[in-house]
Motif scaffolding. Structure first.
Motif, PDB file in Angstrom:
ATOM      1  N   GLU A  87      27.959 -20.740  25.045  1.00 51.71           N
ATOM      2  CA  GLU A  87      28.164 -20.584  23.600  1.00 51.71           C
ATOM      3  C   GLU A  87      26.818 -20.356  22.915  1.00 51.71           C
ATOM      4  O   GLU A  87      26.641 -19.450  22.119  1.00 51.71           O
ATOM      5  N   LEU A  91      26.700 -16.253  22.830  1.00 55.22           N
ATOM      6  CA  LEU A  91      27.327 -15.920  21.545  1.00 55.22           C
ATOM      7  C   LEU A  91      26.398 -16.203  20.362  1.00 55.22           C
ATOM      8  O   LEU A  91      26.122 -15.322  19.536  1.00 55.22           O
ATOM      9  N   ARG A  95      24.308 -13.581  17.875  1.00 55.78           N
ATOM     10  CA  ARG A  95      24.475 -13.605  16.418  1.00 55.78           C
ATOM     11  C   ARG A  95      23.129 -13.773  15.720  1.00 55.78           C
ATOM     12  O   ARG A  95      22.844 -13.097  14.730  1.00 55.78           O
ATOM     13  N   ARG A 105      36.198 -12.608   8.946  1.00 53.56           N
ATOM     14  CA  ARG A 105      37.418 -13.037   9.625  1.00 53.56           C
ATOM     15  C   ARG A 105      38.649 -12.848   8.745  1.00 53.56           C
ATOM     16  O   ARG A 105      38.980 -13.695   7.923  1.00 53.56           O
ATOM     17  N   ARG A 131      32.177 -15.653   6.420  1.00 54.74           N
ATOM     18  CA  ARG A 131      31.466 -16.851   6.871  1.00 54.74           C
ATOM     19  C   ARG A 131      29.999 -16.504   7.089  1.00 54.74           C
ATOM     20  O   ARG A 131      29.694 -15.562   7.823  1.00 54.74           O
ATOM     21  N   TYR A 138      24.258 -24.744  12.469  1.00 52.02           N
ATOM     22  CA  TYR A 138      24.155 -23.929  13.672  1.00 52.02           C
ATOM     23  C   TYR A 138      22.721 -23.608  14.084  1.00 52.02           C
ATOM     24  O   TYR A 138      22.503 -23.011  15.140  1.00 52.02           O
ATOM     25  N   ASP A 248      33.549 -21.900  10.238  1.00 60.32           N
ATOM     26  CA  ASP A 248      34.075 -22.066  11.593  1.00 60.32           C
ATOM     27  C   ASP A 248      35.411 -22.808  11.538  1.00 60.32           C
ATOM     28  O   ASP A 248      36.398 -22.394  12.155  1.00 60.32           O
TER      29      ASP A 248
HETATM   30  C1  IPM Z   1      33.659 -19.249  16.835  1.00 55.20           C
HETATM   31  C2  IPM Z   1      33.433 -20.246  17.917  1.00 55.20           C
HETATM   32  C3  IPM Z   1      31.931 -20.469  18.082  1.00 55.20           C
HETATM   33  C4  IPM Z   1      31.403 -20.984  16.748  1.00 55.20           C
HETATM   34  C5  IPM Z   1      31.554 -21.402  19.238  1.00 55.20           C
HETATM   35  C6  IPM Z   1      32.116 -20.909  20.552  1.00 55.20           C
HETATM   36  C7  IPM Z   1      30.057 -21.598  19.337  1.00 55.20           C
HETATM   37  O1  IPM Z   1      34.100 -21.437  17.665  1.00 55.20           O
HETATM   38  O2  IPM Z   1      33.266 -18.081  16.999  1.00 55.20           O
HETATM   39  O3  IPM Z   1      34.234 -19.616  15.798  1.00 55.20           O
HETATM   40  O4  IPM Z   1      31.409 -22.202  16.510  1.00 55.20           O
HETATM   41  O5  IPM Z   1      30.986 -20.165  15.946  1.00 55.20           O
END
Ligand code: IPM
Ligand code: MN
Length: 356
Positions: A87, A91, A95, A105, A131, A138, A248
Motif C-alpha cells: 500500500e 499505491l 500518488r 471518486r 478527496r 497520509y 478515504d
Molecule cells: C484507497 C485505499 C488506500 C487508501 C489504501 C490501500 C492505502 O483504501 O485507495 O482508498 O487508504 O487510500
C-alpha cells in the motif's frame, strides 16, 4: 487525430490481472470505434515481484511512468506480504511522487445495480467526492517514544498546507462548475469543531476560493454528519471536497451506496500540465477469487472510462459509461463476485457488444 494514447498498466495482485484484462479489452473495442491508437505497457509490479526481488517500484520506474499519458492500476495486496508494505510502497508512493493531488471518486448508482439504501433509484445517488490525495495523516510523519514499553507514546501527525488544500479546493470548484448539475453545489466536508488548526485552514481557504466562483453554491458538513446524510439523503449532494483521511472513509461508504467494490472506481489525478494520472477500481485484490473468472470487472471498466475522459478521449469514455449502464441495467443479475450470472470475461464481452 493521430495522437497515440500511451498507458502503463500495473495489473498487480490477486484478481487485478483479470479485471485489468477486461478493461483493456473494452479499451481496444472503443478505440476501434472511435478510431484512435493506444499502446499498453504492462508492468509486473506488485506482491509477487516484491517477494521475488524485494523491490516494489523498480529503479527508473517513476521515470517510465512519466513518459506515459496515464497509469492503469488493477489491484494491490498479497496474502504473503504484510499489510501496509505494498500500500505504502506502491499505491501511496505513486500518488505522492507523481503528485496526484486529486482523488476523484464518483458515487453513481447505475441502472439495475442494488444499493443497500431502501427505495433509492439511480437519480437519487449521483454525486462526486473530490478527496485531497497528498497530505493529512497520509504523510507518514510521526514516531514512537519508549516503544514496546508500558509507557509507549505514538505520534501520527496530520499535515495540511495552504498550497495543498488550495489547489484541491480550487480544482473542486472548477469541477463543480463544469459538471454544471442543477444543484451546482460544492460541500466542504471536514471537522472544524475539533480540528481547529488544520481544518480551520481548509475552511478559510474554501471561503476565499469560493469568491472566485459566485455561480457555485457552497455548503459545509462536519464529516460525522455527512456520514448520516449520505445514507439518509444521498440526493442532497452534488460535489464534496474533503481531506485525505475523511475522503478515504466516506468514499467506502459511497462505494457501498453505489453497489459496492464491484462497481466503484476512482482516479488519482495530477491535473497540472505534464502531470500523469492513475486510474483504479476501488476494491482490493480479492485473493480468494483470483484465477476463477468470477470477479466483477465493471469497476475496472469504469476506471478505464475515467482514464479516457481525463486523457483527452471524453467521447470514448462516455461510450463505455453507456455500455456499462446497459449491461448492469439489462444483463447482470448482481454485482457480487460469482453471482453476476456471467463470468468475468463474459461481462467484459457484454460491455464490448453494447458499445456503439
Ligand atoms: C484507497 C485505499 C488506500 C487508501 C489504501 C490501500 C492505502 O483504501 O485507495 O482508498 O487508504 O487510500
Ligand atoms: Mn480506501
Amino acid at each position: 487525430e493521430s495522437k497515440t494514447l500511451k498507458i502503463a498498466s500495473v495489473p498487480g495482485d490477486g484478481t487485478g490481472p483479470e479485471v485489468t484484462a477486461e478493461a483493456i479489452k473494452v479499451l481496444a473495442a472503443v478505440a476501434e470505434i472511435e478510431k484512435f491508437h493506444f499502446e499498453v505497457e504492462p508492468l509486473d509490479w506488485g506482491g509477487d515481484r516484491y517477494l521475488r526481488t524485494g523491490e516494489i517500484i523498480p529503479e527508473g520506474g517513476l521515470d517510465l511512468l512519466r513518459t506515459k499519458d496515464a497509469v492503469f492500476l488493477g489491484a494491490i495486496g498479497h496474502p504473503d506480504v504484510a499489510p501496509g508494505i505494498l500500500e505504502k510502497g506502491l499505491l501511496l508512493d505513486l500518488r505522492f511522487k507523481l503528485d496526484q493531488y486529486i482523488n476523484l471518486r464518483p458515487v453513481k448508482l447505475l441502472p439495475g445495480v442494488e444499493t443497500p439504501l431502501a427505495g433509492r433509484k439511480p437519480s437519487d445517488i449521483d454525486f462526486v467526492v473530490v478527496r485531497e490525495n497528498t497530505e493529512d495523516l497520509y504523510c507518514g510523519v510521526g514516531g514512537y517514544l519508549k516503544k514496546d514499553t508500558p509507557d509507549e507514546v505514538a505520534v501520527q501527525q496530520a499535515i495540511y498546507t495552504r498550497k495543498g488544500c488550495e489547489r484541491c479546493i480550487r480544482w473542486a470548484f472548477e469541477y463543480t462548475r463544469q459538471r454544471n448539475s442543477p444543484k451546482k453545489m460544492l460541500t466542504l466536508v471536514a471537522k472544524t469543531n475539533v480540528l481547529t488548526f488544520g481544518h480551520d485552514l481548509w475552511y478559510r481557504t474554501f471561503e476565499e476560493v469560493a469568491k472566485e466562483y459566485p455561480d457555485v453554491k457552497t455548503d459545509y458538513n462536519h464529516v460525522d454528519a455527512c456520514c448520516m446524510w449520505m445514507v439518509k439523503n444521498p440526493d442532497y449532494y452534488d460535489v464534496i471536497v474533503t481531506t485525505n483521511m475523511f475522503g478515504d472513509i466516506i468514499t467506502d461508504l459511497g462505494g457501498i451506496l453505489q453497489g459496492g467494490m464491484g462497481v466503484a472506481a476512482g482516479g488519482n489525478l495530477n491535473p497540472d500540465s505534464g502531470g500523469v494520472s492513475m486510474f483504479e477500481p476501488m476494491g482490493g485484490s480479492a485473493p480468494k477469487y483470483a484465477g476463477q473468472n468470477v470477479i466483477n470487472p465493471i469497476a475496472a471498466i469504469n476506471a478505464m472510462a475515467m482514464l479516457l475522459e481525463h486523457s483527452g478521449f471524453p467521447i470514448a469514455g462516455r461510450k463505455i459509461d453507456a455500455a456499462v449502464a446497459a449491461v448492469t441495467g439489462t444483463k447482470m443479475k448482481s454485482q457480487a463476485a460469482g453471482k453476476m450470472g456471467y463470468s468475468t470475461e463474459e461481462v467484459g464481452d457484454l460491455v464490448v457488444e453494447s458499445l456503439s
